[in-house]
Design an enzyme around this catalytic site. Structure first.
Site, short mmCIF file in Angstrom:
data_model
loop_
_atom_site.label_atom_id
_atom_site.label_comp_id
_atom_site.label_asym_id
_atom_site.label_seq_id
_atom_site.Cartn_x
_atom_site.Cartn_y
_atom_site.Cartn_z
N ASP A 204 88.09 -15.17 -18.10
CA ASP A 204 86.97 -14.28 -17.85
C ASP A 204 86.09 -14.88 -16.76
OD1 ASP A 204 84.58 -12.46 -18.49
OD2 ASP A 204 86.03 -11.84 -20.00
N HIS A 244 79.76 -11.81 -19.60
CA HIS A 244 80.94 -11.18 -20.19
C HIS A 244 81.82 -12.18 -20.93
CE1 HIS A 244 84.70 -8.76 -20.25
NE2 HIS A 244 83.89 -7.72 -20.21
N SER A 435 86.91 -4.28 -23.96
CA SER A 435 86.66 -5.70 -23.69
C SER A 435 86.23 -6.43 -24.95
CB SER A 435 85.55 -5.86 -22.65
OG SER A 435 86.03 -5.68 -21.35
#
Length: 995
Positions: A204, A244, A435
């Site tokens: 990520d 994220h 996600s």
């Protein structure tokens, strides 16, 4: 809701903002800096416009370490010479233990990426060459619930203060959810809370490895002290610059029962931080592949991926296949079916588990991708509480989250203080996306590995898939048809014989065509399979048997050990029209074992026709006397309405331009009466203007005229039309932003408008048919223009009054579909949105038979070829239902196709007679019926010598005959679909030969 805004402007906005968990945006490469990757600042404002790196590509050569027998083998010196011959240099070579022969190559500034790829593909030693693609992290906007969080935490397990708000782990009905619609985490924790021996790599944008709720579970290399690697800046500091990666890591392994913040699924699993996406929200595929290599070389058991590419990549597939552990992958957020999309080809790799998202009521999340043959299972992904880096600030300059420009100010940073524990403030956000579904599965896989360190990748994958909670609303959206159940997964015991399967077959085929079927089966049990112990693949249902034989034996002398795979490839023959479920399962002798795999295909006679010359939307389309006319609409190229008129010649299958309309109009409909096409106004250039003028096109003269505006109906757009006799009816549509139920009719004989009885409900985007003194309407939506107001209802007008008829079966609504009518008034609908358990673009076909008062809907009816919304339709005289235009998941289409839906009476030739008789020759003539559904006339002499003549030729001469001999001529008509009428016969005798 405004019809046009829904179908065009809003659609375009959504396309740009609510994309997949990760997509590349391919535009021109000229907008990217002319520098190699190492010199690009990933922290600049430079964005991912071209979709790939401008001066580097990935090339894989055929090397001795892993040779492909079909290509030339090269050494490292030869590879260097190949690069040097065009001035290219090697940026990176991936290790021979990982992907021998794969290199990241800097190409000369004088070559484009396309040119370089084409050149490398000419080299006999190159397996493939492809762009270094870019992925972008983009998730739906955050949903913040200030009222959700109250410091009234009741004692529960674990003691983390945010746990009570993590409905995905334990759903007690928070925020209106369904109790039990969760992953059953507490049941799993009764068995194990995880192990520090299990490592999950998070690919990520980095991880905040100093976060107080993660720091105890961060992986550290015992030799170097690294917590992972930063492939963006090429250093050993994978700190998260945004949010994220930390959010995903927290779902996997935020420390449980530590009185801090939230709870991860695996309380003690360790997180390996692999940063390949920069702070601007994008990264290069080559860095993702490097991350996979790092994870493999450093012993990661599981990789969690909350990103995807928009193009198929052979290099990525090779990297995924090379990694020995489990890879969990988010299915992305486009509400798309991934079964047919090569973009998601890596989902088919045997070590991948792809994950869709659901909400707190066990319904498919509206944004989530799905795939009955490509997505394995579901996990919660709607309104998920996430921890973020401790220094997280919601600045639009840093955020890659979609919706930044329009909604960032509402994305308020919030925190909770657990005063009793002295935890301080730990920031969180609430977001939705696949996600955040994938990390829940990755965390559950970590628990399985902790409880069963002896399990191989296939066994962990099988455990996840075969332990789901079956959810009826998810049954058509993923392979397992269910939602993750961590408790059941931890309780499952791997049997000696077990299997997980994947099936690959075309989603649509034509009747009688060859249908290639590939079933890949992985041994997920504990003992080897051998040909000696009668292991085989069997068809499990009649649909599968209809496509081919019943049993496929394991090839002789083959052994498939636990974790290994075997491929069964065979060809089936598609039967007649319909939708089919092909089920297969592995057997040992008479005992079935493992997963039942189901593949889906539709057999349809839909024919793909020449595309519409220009991408138009919301046009009018009518059929008349062997031609289709397509008029006006929204011009996708110019972003304006159109005055274009096209004619499609049904016999010759060609498009031509006709005289344009006097005014640009869109969201229109029309009807043909006595050789004239009537268009009763529509939307003009701009947002709101509506033109009330009725425009008339004379098919014979090719000229446009208009009727006066006096006594015209209330101006509308998005309406529909119907024709009964010499009357043109205008129904529903939108008037000044409100959907109407009104109906008017134009008496074309007197050129006067009159108001007619209104429909029962307001409708726009609905289907209509007319004939046999009847008008039928079905589906559409009301004044909000949303799923909540869409209709499955249908009603009938008998010339005097409206009455309800049966609802469209199996749906909560059907709108933006093509519609047309048979001569008897029966209604046909195709494509559009059909609300079942969510709102998705469909290829479905439905019909309401007027005489039987009965609906039939796909899968009972064979589908059209292309799934499309906002599609128009028309019926021709030969029984073909034409569908045109439309959008495929927010994109526009020039698609044009037809589906044979009924067979009109095929009239025969008449007056078959002779006009000349000689000793060696007879001439026959006949009369062809005056109808448009005759495509050809077949002729046979004494049952042989058959020839086909165009219908305009009504004569045949048989020569070289014997004198004084009787011959029979047979003639029959054939329609455009190849259907034949009855033979008409006439016998005649040649003349006597006199010498």
């Amino acid at each position: 809701m405004n019809y046009l805004l829904t179908s065009h402007f809003t659609g375009l906005f959504l396309l740009l903002t609510i994309i997949a968990a990760a997509v590349a945006l391919p535009v021109t490469g000229s907008e990217m800096p002319d520098t190699p990757k190492q010199q690009i600042s990933h922290h600049s404002s430079f964005g991912p416009d071209p979709g790939y790196a401008p001066h580097q590509i990935l090339v894989r050569f055929n090397t001795p370490e892993n040779p492909n027998g079909m290509q030339a083998i090269v050494t490292s010196d030869q590879i260097t010479a190949i690069h040097a011959s065009i001035g290219a240099t090697i940026i990176k070579s991936y290790s021979s233990a990982f992907l021998p022969g794969l290199q990241l190559v800097r190409i000369p500034d004088t070559m484009t990426v396309s040119e370089a790829i084409s050149w490398y593909k000419t080299q006999p030693s190159v397996r493939y060459a492809e762009p270094d693609l870019i992925a972008v992290l983009e998730d739906p906007p955050a949903t913040v619930h200030p009222s959700l969080f109250k410091n009234d935490r009741s004692s529960s397990v674990p003691n983390d203060p945010y746990y009570q708000y993590q409905w995905s782990l334990n759903n007690t009905g928070q925020e209106g959810g369904t109790p039990g619609a969760d992953i059953k985490a507490e049941g799993a924790w009764n068995i194990t809370t995880g192990s520090r021996d299990v490592v999950v790599a998070v690919l990520d944008g980095g991880v905040d490895y100093l976060h107080p709720d993660l720091i105890d579970n961060i992986w550290t290399d015992p030799v170097t002290g690294e917590h992972g690697y930063d492939f963006v800046d090429n250093d050993s500091d994978p700190m998260d610059d945004e949010y994220h990666g930390t959010a995903c890591a927290g779902l996997i392994a935020a420390t449980g029962n530590n009185s801090l913040a939230m709870t991860g699924v695996g309380w003690k699993a360790r997180i390996m931080a692999l940063k390949w996406i920069g702070s601007s929200g994008w990264g290069f595929e080559s860095d993702a592949i490097s991350s996979i290599e790092y994870a493999m070389n450093h012993g990661a058991d599981i990789i969690s991926n909350s990103w995807n590419l928009v193009y198929k990549s052979d290099a990525l597939i090779d990297a995924v296949n090379r990694y020995p552990g489990l890879m969990v992958w988010s299915a992305a957020n486009d509400n798309m079916n991934t079964d047919d999309m090569q973009t998601y080809a890596h989902f088919q790799c045997r070590n991948v588990v792809s994950v869709m998202a659901s909400d707190n009521r066990d319904e498919k999340a509206s944004f989530s991708n799905f795939g009955r043959s490509s997505v394995y299972l579901d996990a919660p992904g709607k309104d998920i509480l996430l921890i973020v880096p401790m220094n997280y600030t919601p600045s639009s300059e840093k955020s890659p989250i979609s919706g930044v420009q329009s909604g960032r100010s509402s994305r308020v940073l919030q925190s909770l203080s657990d005063n009793s524990s002295g935890a301080g403030e730990i920031p969180y956000i609430i977001l939705s996306g696949t996600s955040f579904a994938a990390p829940l599965v990755a965390g559950t896989a970590a628990l399985i590995k902790a409880a069963h360190p002896e399990y191989n990748t296939a066994q962990i994958k099988s455990t996840l898939i075969q332990s789901v909670d079956s959810i009826p609303s998810l049954s058509g959206f993923c392979i397992s048809g269910g939602r993750l159940n961590a408790s059941a997964a931890l309780s499952r015991t791997i049997p000696a014989y077990d299997a997980i399967e994947n099936i690959n077959l075309p989603s649509k085929v034509h009747p009688g065509s060859t249908c290639p079927i590939t079933v890949t089966v992985q041994n997920a049990g504990t003992v080897p399979w051998t040909s000696a112990n009668s292991v085989c693949l069997k068809a499990e249902n009649s649909d599968a048997i209809r496509f081919n034989t019943n049993t496929y034996q394991l090839p002789g002398l083959q052994t498939v050990n636990p974790g290994e795979s075997v491929v069964f490839a065979f060809n089936g023959t598609a039967p007649g029209d319909g939708s089919f479920q092909l089920k297969y399962r592995m057997y040992q002798n008479a005992s079935g074992f493992g997963q039942v795999i189901t593949g889906y295909t539709s057999v349809t006679n839909a024919q793909i026709l020449p595309e519409i010359p220009r991408a138009l939307m919301d046009s009018a389309m009518v059929s008349n006397n062997g031609s289709l006319f397509l008029i006006g609409g929204y011009d996708v190229y110019s972003s304006d309405y159109s005055d274009l008129v096209y004619r499609y010649d049904i016999r010759n299958m060609t498009w031509s331009n006709l005289t344009p309309m006097p005014l640009k109009l869109g969201e229109i409909s029309g009807g043909v009466i006595n050789g004239k096409i009537y268009i009763p106004g529509g939307r003009t250039t701009g947002i709101d203007p509506i033109d009330p003028t009725t425009y008339v096109y004379d098919i014979n003269t090719g000229q446009w005229s208009s009727l006066g505006t006096n006594n015209t109906p209330q101006a509308a757009y998005g309406y529909n039309t119907a024709v009964l006799g010499d009357r043109l009816y205008v129904l529903g549509g939108t008037v000044r932003w409100n959907v109407t139920d009104r109906m008017y009719y134009l008496n074309t004989s007197t050129a006067t408008w009159h108001q007619a009885p209104s429909m029962h409900v307001p409708r726009a985007g609905f289907a209509v048919s007319s004939g046999n003194n009847t008008i039928l309407v079905a589906g559409g939506f009301g004044n909000t223009g949303t799923k909540a107001s869409s209709y499955s209802s249908a009603e009938r007008f008998d010339g005097v009054n409206w009455s309800w008829i049966a609802d469209i079966p199996g749906t909560n609504g059907w709108y933006y579909a093509a519609s047309a009518s048979e001569p008897d008034g029966s209604l046909w609908i195709a494509g559009g949105y059909r609300n079942i358990s969510t709102d998705i673009v469909m290829d479905h076909v439905g019909t309401y038979n007027l005489s039987l008062n009965q609906w039939r809907v796909t899968p009972d009816k064979a589908p059209i070829w292309y799934p499309r919304k906002t599609v128009i339709g028309a019926m021709d005289e030969n029984g073909y239902f034409y569908t045109a235009q439309g959008g495929d998941y927010e994109s526009y289409s020039n698609a044009f196709e037809r589906l044979r839906v009924y067979f009109p009476d095929l009239k025969q030739v008449s007056n078959l007679h002779t006009t000349k008789i000689l000793p060696y020759l007879i001439t026959w003539n006949w009369t062809v019926p005056d109808t448009n559904n005759i495509d050809q006339v077949q002729v046979a002499l004494d049952g042989v010598n058959m020839i086909s003549l165009p219908p305009e030729i009504a004569s045949y001469t048989a020569a070289r005959l014997k004198p004084d001999t009787t011959y029979q001529l047979s003639v029959r008509t054939i329609d455009a679909g190849g259907n034949a009428g009855q033979w008409m016969n006439n016998s005649a005798k040649t003349a006597h030969w006199y010498r």
